[in-house]
Write a protein that holds these residues in place. Structure first.
Motif, PDB file in Angstrom:
ATOM      1  N   ARG A 181      -1.463  16.519  -2.344  1.00 30.72           N
ATOM      2  CA  ARG A 181      -0.563  15.635  -3.105  1.00 30.72           C
ATOM      3  C   ARG A 181      -1.116  15.382  -4.496  1.00 30.72           C
ATOM      4  NH1 ARG A 181       2.232  14.050  -6.015  1.00 30.72           N
ATOM      5  NH2 ARG A 181       3.725  12.314  -6.015  1.00 30.72           N
ATOM      6  N   ALA A 182      -2.413  15.175  -4.597  1.00 30.37           N
ATOM      7  CA  ALA A 182      -3.026  14.944  -5.905  1.00 30.37           C
ATOM      8  C   ALA A 182      -2.904  16.179  -6.789  1.00 30.37           C
ATOM      9  CB  ALA A 182      -4.493  14.561  -5.731  1.00 30.37           C
ATOM     10  N   LEU A 183      -3.080  17.342  -6.193  1.00 30.98           N
ATOM     11  CA  LEU A 183      -3.003  18.588  -6.955  1.00 30.98           C
ATOM     12  C   LEU A 183      -1.599  18.802  -7.516  1.00 30.98           C
ATOM     13  CD1 LEU A 183      -5.066  20.896  -7.552  1.00 30.98           C
ATOM     14  CD2 LEU A 183      -3.944  22.189  -5.735  1.00 30.98           C
ATOM     15  N   GLY A 184      -0.588  18.323  -6.807  1.00 27.39           N
ATOM     16  CA  GLY A 184       0.786  18.530  -7.245  1.00 27.39           C
ATOM     17  C   GLY A 184       1.379  17.384  -8.039  1.00 27.39           C
ATOM     18  N   GLU A 185       0.589  16.349  -8.333  1.00 23.38           N
ATOM     19  CA  GLU A 185       1.125  15.193  -9.052  1.00 23.38           C
ATOM     20  C   GLU A 185       1.553  15.554 -10.471  1.00 23.38           C
ATOM     21  OE1 GLU A 185       2.227  11.972 -11.029  1.00 23.38           O
ATOM     22  OE2 GLU A 185       2.325  12.388  -8.888  1.00 23.38           O
ATOM     23  N   PHE A 186       2.718  15.050 -10.874  1.00 20.86           N
ATOM     24  CA  PHE A 186       3.265  15.389 -12.193  1.00 20.86           C
ATOM     25  C   PHE A 186       3.679  14.151 -13.002  1.00 20.86           C
ATOM     26  CE2 PHE A 186       7.034  16.216 -14.837  1.00 20.86           C
ATOM     27  CZ  PHE A 186       6.513  17.132 -15.725  1.00 20.86           C
ATOM     28  N   GLY A 187       4.643  13.392 -12.476  1.00 17.40           N
ATOM     29  CA  GLY A 187       5.267  12.336 -13.266  1.00 17.40           C
ATOM     30  C   GLY A 187       4.325  11.245 -13.720  1.00 17.40           C
ATOM     31  N   ALA A 188       3.545  10.683 -12.800  1.00 20.68           N
ATOM     32  CA  ALA A 188       2.621   9.616 -13.158  1.00 20.68           C
ATOM     33  C   ALA A 188       1.540  10.125 -14.112  1.00 20.68           C
ATOM     34  CB  ALA A 188       1.979   9.023 -11.900  1.00 20.68           C
ATOM     35  N   THR A 189       1.104  11.361 -13.898  1.00 23.66           N
ATOM     36  CA  THR A 189       0.085  11.946 -14.772  1.00 23.66           C
ATOM     37  C   THR A 189       0.600  12.119 -16.190  1.00 23.66           C
ATOM     38  OG1 THR A 189      -0.876  13.135 -12.900  1.00 23.66           O
ATOM     39  CG2 THR A 189      -1.453  13.916 -15.092  1.00 23.66           C
ATOM     40  N   LEU A 190       1.808  12.665 -16.314  1.00 29.63           N
ATOM     41  CA  LEU A 190       2.379  12.882 -17.646  1.00 29.63           C
ATOM     42  C   LEU A 190       2.577  11.567 -18.390  1.00 29.63           C
ATOM     43  CD1 LEU A 190       3.619  14.856 -19.685  1.00 29.63           C
ATOM     44  CD2 LEU A 190       5.816  14.551 -18.521  1.00 29.63           C
ATOM     45  N   THR A 191       3.031  10.538 -17.680  1.00 31.35           N
ATOM     46  CA  THR A 191       3.309   9.253 -18.317  1.00 31.35           C
ATOM     47  C   THR A 191       2.040   8.511 -18.696  1.00 31.35           C
ATOM     48  OG1 THR A 191       5.306   9.094 -16.955  1.00 31.35           O
ATOM     49  CG2 THR A 191       4.592   7.089 -18.062  1.00 31.35           C
ATOM     50  N   VAL A 202       0.829  -1.205   0.000  1.00 35.37           N
ATOM     51  CA  VAL A 202       0.000   0.000   0.000  1.00 35.37           C
ATOM     52  C   VAL A 202       0.865   1.257   0.000  1.00 35.37           C
ATOM     53  CG1 VAL A 202      -1.659   1.334   1.355  1.00 35.37           C
ATOM     54  CG2 VAL A 202      -1.975  -1.125   1.088  1.00 35.37           C
ATOM     55  N   LEU A 203       1.963   1.219   0.725  1.00 33.92           N
ATOM     56  CA  LEU A 203       2.827   2.396   0.838  1.00 33.92           C
ATOM     57  C   LEU A 203       3.889   2.470  -0.255  1.00 33.92           C
ATOM     58  CD1 LEU A 203       3.384   2.504   4.720  1.00 33.92           C
ATOM     59  CD2 LEU A 203       1.608   3.604   3.349  1.00 33.92           C
ATOM     60  N   LEU A 204       3.925   1.487  -1.135  1.00 34.22           N
ATOM     61  CA  LEU A 204       4.947   1.446  -2.186  1.00 34.22           C
ATOM     62  C   LEU A 204       5.005   2.710  -3.039  1.00 34.22           C
ATOM     63  CD1 LEU A 204       7.144  -0.274  -3.529  1.00 34.22           C
ATOM     64  CD2 LEU A 204       5.354  -1.288  -4.978  1.00 34.22           C
ATOM     65  N   PRO A 205       3.865   3.295  -3.449  1.00 39.21           N
ATOM     66  CA  PRO A 205       3.948   4.517  -4.260  1.00 39.21           C
ATOM     67  C   PRO A 205       4.671   5.671  -3.581  1.00 39.21           C
ATOM     68  CG  PRO A 205       1.763   3.555  -4.439  1.00 39.21           C
ATOM     69  CD  PRO A 205       2.471   2.793  -3.358  1.00 39.21           C
ATOM     70  N   LEU A 206       4.809   5.631  -2.253  1.00 41.73           N
ATOM     71  CA  LEU A 206       5.544   6.689  -1.563  1.00 41.73           C
ATOM     72  C   LEU A 206       7.014   6.721  -1.960  1.00 41.73           C
ATOM     73  CD1 LEU A 206       4.143   6.449   2.087  1.00 41.73           C
ATOM     74  CD2 LEU A 206       3.751   8.299   0.462  1.00 41.73           C
ATOM     75  N   VAL A 207       7.573   5.552  -2.269  1.00 39.45           N
ATOM     76  CA  VAL A 207       9.004   5.475  -2.567  1.00 39.45           C
ATOM     77  C   VAL A 207       9.292   5.243  -4.043  1.00 39.45           C
ATOM     78  CG1 VAL A 207       9.597   4.704  -0.251  1.00 39.45           C
ATOM     79  CG2 VAL A 207       9.025   3.004  -1.963  1.00 39.45           C
ATOM     80  N   LEU A 208       8.261   4.947  -4.833  1.00 35.04           N
ATOM     81  CA  LEU A 208       8.458   4.769  -6.261  1.00 35.04           C
ATOM     82  C   LEU A 208       8.586   6.129  -6.956  1.00 35.04           C
ATOM     83  CD1 LEU A 208       5.975   2.001  -7.496  1.00 35.04           C
ATOM     84  CD2 LEU A 208       8.460   1.891  -7.429  1.00 35.04           C
ATOM     85  N   PRO A 209       9.497   6.263  -7.908  1.00 40.47           N
ATOM     86  CA  PRO A 209       9.496   7.478  -8.740  1.00 40.47           C
ATOM     87  C   PRO A 209       8.149   7.596  -9.455  1.00 40.47           C
ATOM     88  CG  PRO A 209      11.507   6.214  -9.081  1.00 40.47           C
ATOM     89  CD  PRO A 209      10.594   5.351  -8.255  1.00 40.47           C
ATOM     90  N   PRO A 210       7.557   8.778  -9.495  1.00 40.04           N
ATOM     91  CA  PRO A 210       6.241   8.922 -10.119  1.00 40.04           C
ATOM     92  C   PRO A 210       6.179   8.415 -11.555  1.00 40.04           C
ATOM     93  CG  PRO A 210       6.770  10.887  -8.868  1.00 40.04           C
ATOM     94  CD  PRO A 210       8.006  10.040  -8.863  1.00 40.04           C
ATOM     95  N   VAL A 211       7.276   8.563 -12.305  1.00 43.84           N
ATOM     96  CA  VAL A 211       7.284   8.079 -13.688  1.00 43.84           C
ATOM     97  C   VAL A 211       7.112   6.567 -13.715  1.00 43.84           C
ATOM     98  CG1 VAL A 211       8.671   7.860 -15.777  1.00 43.84           C
ATOM     99  CG2 VAL A 211       8.664  10.010 -14.525  1.00 43.84           C
ATOM    100  N   VAL A 212       7.735   5.878 -12.760  1.00 41.15           N
ATOM    101  CA  VAL A 212       7.580   4.428 -12.674  1.00 41.15           C
ATOM    102  C   VAL A 212       6.123   4.082 -12.369  1.00 41.15           C
ATOM    103  CG1 VAL A 212       8.274   2.345 -11.412  1.00 41.15           C
ATOM    104  CG2 VAL A 212       9.973   4.093 -11.973  1.00 41.15           C
ATOM    105  N   GLY A 213       5.503   4.877 -11.490  1.00 42.66           N
ATOM    106  CA  GLY A 213       4.082   4.676 -11.219  1.00 42.66           C
ATOM    107  C   GLY A 213       3.241   4.846 -12.473  1.00 42.66           C
ATOM    108  N   GLY A 214       3.575   5.849 -13.286  1.00 40.90           N
ATOM    109  CA  GLY A 214       2.851   6.052 -14.530  1.00 40.90           C
ATOM    110  C   GLY A 214       3.029   4.893 -15.492  1.00 40.90           C
ATOM    111  N   LEU A 215       4.242   4.359 -15.571  1.00 39.85           N
ATOM    112  CA  LEU A 215       4.487   3.196 -16.427  1.00 39.85           C
ATOM    113  C   LEU A 215       3.715   1.976 -15.931  1.00 39.85           C
ATOM    114  CD1 LEU A 215       8.331   3.548 -17.098  1.00 39.85           C
ATOM    115  CD2 LEU A 215       6.471   3.889 -18.745  1.00 39.85           C
TER     116      LEU A 215
END
Length: 260
Positions: A198-208, A91-104
């Motif tokens: 946090r949602a308002l500031g999300e960038f990497g996962a959104t872009l990917t 559950v807490l994994l997205p805290l440490v994952l780079p957002p781009v990896v989350g997007g992928l």
């Protein structure tokens, strides 16, 4: 300044340096804000579209985080079973994952040829590179913030009230509705504000996962990134909006902890 009993004064030096590392860049940003042009920069068509989309998607994702994260935090805080530590880590994994990896990862799951996306495509449902993709990306990165914050609040000693309610014959559902949730309502509100910020500031996962299309998937952080090269003043003005929201979220969260 009065320090806690037994706390050495030399700790003030690294504490001050740590504060400066955070404060100086924010001060630098504030120093570059074009205050006289601020209203005009914040009311351009692209800025208004990005702001409206960000507020809408962050609001929807925060609602989803509440609907999913509150039960999840209750399970993590009140359960004891084999694999609980693994579940918490996942559950807490997205805290440490780079957002781009989350997007992928989201693309691999919900993209056109993804694990679930291919089936959804056959049903006429497309998620990637839509506004729904923005919401999913925001939920992915902000859900752990809500769970972590709320789970911590649940461990502050409210369990004894639930035990008293159970001893008086209340069912688990009644105890949850009449005792637990009213007691932790401020914590839920603070966690929701944190998730929204946090949602308002999300960038990497959104872009990917969602791309950058004005009015559809281009949120404030994406607009800031685009304006950084085109109009630096506009990028700084929009950044100020995110800083204000983030500061408000942090203040509400810390105020709740101070009262606890």
């Amino acid at each position: 300044m009065r320090l806690a009993t037994g706390l050495p004064r030399w700790l003030l030096i690294p504490a001050a340096l740590g504060t400066a590392i955070v404060l100086v860049p924010i001060a630098g940003l504030l120093g570059r804000v074009p205050w006289t042009r601020l209203p005009g920069l914040l009311t351009t068509e692209a800025s208004v579209d990005a702001l409206a989309l960000s507020v809408w998607t962050a609001g929807v994702s925060t609602l989803l985080c509440l609907l999913l994260g509150v039960p999840l935090a209750l399970v993590l805080a009140r359960s004891a079973f084999r694999g609980l530590a693994v579940l918490r880590a996942v559950v807490l994994l997205p805290l440490v994952l780079p957002p781009v990896v989350g997007g992928l990862a989201l693309l691999a799951a919900f993209g056109r040829n993804g694990l679930l996306g291919e089936t959804l495509e056959l049903a006429g449902i497309r998620l990637a590179f839509t506004s729904i993709a923005v919401v999913l990306a925001q939920v992915f990165v902000s859900l752990p913030f809500l769970v972590l914050s709320f789970e911590g609040a649940l461990r502050l000693g409210h369990r004894r009230y639930e035990q008293v309610a159970a001893s008086l014959g209340a069912s688990p559902s009644v105890a949850l509705r009449r005792v637990t949730l009213p007691l932790v309502l401020p914590a839920i509100a603070a966690a929701a504000v944190l998730a929204f910020a946090r949602a308002l500031g999300e960038f990497g996962a959104t872009l990917t996962f969602a791309g950058s299309y004005q009015g559809t998937t281009r949120t404030l952080p994406l607009e800031i990134y685009l304006q950084r090269e085109v109009d630096p003043d506009a990028a700084v003005a929009l950044s100020l909006l995110l800083v204000v929201v983030a500061v408000a979220g942090v203040l509400l969260t810390t105020a709740r902890r101070g009262r606890a």
